[in-house]
Write a protein that holds these residues in place. Structure first.
Motif, PDB file in Angstrom:
ATOM      1  N   HIS A 136       0.500  -3.663   9.497  1.00 31.99           N
ATOM      2  CA  HIS A 136       0.061  -3.007   8.268  1.00 31.99           C
ATOM      3  C   HIS A 136      -0.724  -1.746   8.594  1.00 31.99           C
ATOM      4  O   HIS A 136      -1.130  -1.532   9.729  1.00 31.99           O
ATOM      5  CB  HIS A 136      -0.780  -3.951   7.402  1.00 31.99           C
ATOM      6  N   ILE A 137      -0.908  -0.942   7.580  1.00 29.38           N
ATOM      7  CA  ILE A 137      -1.790   0.213   7.712  1.00 29.38           C
ATOM      8  C   ILE A 137      -3.112  -0.191   7.081  1.00 29.38           C
ATOM      9  O   ILE A 137      -3.162  -0.560   5.911  1.00 29.38           O
ATOM     10  CB  ILE A 137      -1.198   1.443   7.001  1.00 29.38           C
ATOM     11  N   MET A 138      -4.166  -0.188   7.893  1.00 28.76           N
ATOM     12  CA  MET A 138      -5.479  -0.559   7.387  1.00 28.76           C
ATOM     13  C   MET A 138      -6.116   0.687   6.800  1.00 28.76           C
ATOM     14  O   MET A 138      -6.266   1.700   7.482  1.00 28.76           O
ATOM     15  CB  MET A 138      -6.326  -1.076   8.554  1.00 28.76           C
ATOM     16  N   LEU A 139      -6.455   0.585   5.533  1.00 25.70           N
ATOM     17  CA  LEU A 139      -7.084   1.711   4.833  1.00 25.70           C
ATOM     18  C   LEU A 139      -8.570   1.437   4.750  1.00 25.70           C
ATOM     19  O   LEU A 139      -8.987   0.405   4.235  1.00 25.70           O
ATOM     20  CB  LEU A 139      -6.501   1.821   3.422  1.00 25.70           C
ATOM     21  N   MET A 140      -9.366   2.335   5.274  1.00 25.84           N
ATOM     22  CA  MET A 140     -10.811   2.108   5.314  1.00 25.84           C
ATOM     23  C   MET A 140     -11.551   3.147   4.499  1.00 25.84           C
ATOM     24  O   MET A 140     -11.073   4.264   4.333  1.00 25.84           O
ATOM     25  CB  MET A 140     -11.284   2.110   6.758  1.00 25.84           C
ATOM     26  N   GLN A 141     -12.715   2.748   4.020  1.00 31.51           N
ATOM     27  CA  GLN A 141     -13.564   3.616   3.202  1.00 31.51           C
ATOM     28  C   GLN A 141     -12.789   4.152   1.992  1.00 31.51           C
ATOM     29  O   GLN A 141     -12.546   5.349   1.866  1.00 31.51           O
ATOM     30  CB  GLN A 141     -14.110   4.774   4.049  1.00 31.51           C
ATOM     31  N   PRO A 142     -12.365   3.220   1.116  1.00 31.38           N
ATOM     32  CA  PRO A 142     -11.560   3.659  -0.023  1.00 31.38           C
ATOM     33  C   PRO A 142     -12.349   4.477  -1.037  1.00 31.38           C
ATOM     34  O   PRO A 142     -13.559   4.325  -1.167  1.00 31.38           O
ATOM     35  CB  PRO A 142     -11.084   2.346  -0.656  1.00 31.38           C
TER      36      PRO A 142
END
Ligand SMILES: [Cu+2]
Length: 143
Positions: A102-108
């Motif tokens: 997966h692509i981890m998306l941080m600090q949304p």
């Protein structure tokens, strides 16, 4: 007549210059539960070219950081680790799906709504970038 042929040649060249040997489909982001600091994006990569390609990074608009991750189970405990490079061999399709890559998306960004699209730019080892739109989807109970 000659002019028509010249135009056709120009159009053909323009098309082949922009043709991608990587196609991206089914890019989506399950809506993040409120307050999370990181959540995931999924998509499917197909390499329709004749050369192996290597995905080395991702940028997600509206997020502080995005990383490639691999989910796994270690001693019965769910865990994940960063992946520095994802190989997509010529002719292969690699799917990023819940429970796996997966692509981890941080600090949304603070707010996100179902149906919105998030531009994801994928960076490849050959220096090429491909931007795709990931759709924010309703979260299904299971994941
Ligand atoms: Cu992760």
């Amino acid at each position: 007549m000659i002019r028509a042929i010249a135009v056709a040649v120009v159009l053909f060249c323009a098309t082949s210059a922009t043709a991608q040997d990587i196609s991206i489909s089914e890019a989506y982001i399950p809506l993040a539960p409120p307050g999370v600091r990181a959540h995931a994006a999924y998509l499917t990569l197909s390499n329709t070219g004749s050369e192996n390609r290597s995905l080395i990074g991702v940028t997600a608009q509206g997020y502080g950081m995005a990383h490639l991750h691999q989910s796994m189970e270690m001693n019965g405990v769910a865990a994940m680790s960063a992946l520095h490079q994802l190989e997509i061999a010529a002719g292969q399709t690699v799917a990023l799906t819940p429970g796996g890559l997966h692509i981890m998306l941080m600090q949304p960004a603070p707010s996100q709504v179902v149906g919105a699209s998030v531009p994801l730019t994928l960076h490849f080892a050959n220096g090429k970038d491909i931007t795709t739109q990931a759709t924010v989807t309703q979260r299904d109970g299971g994941s």
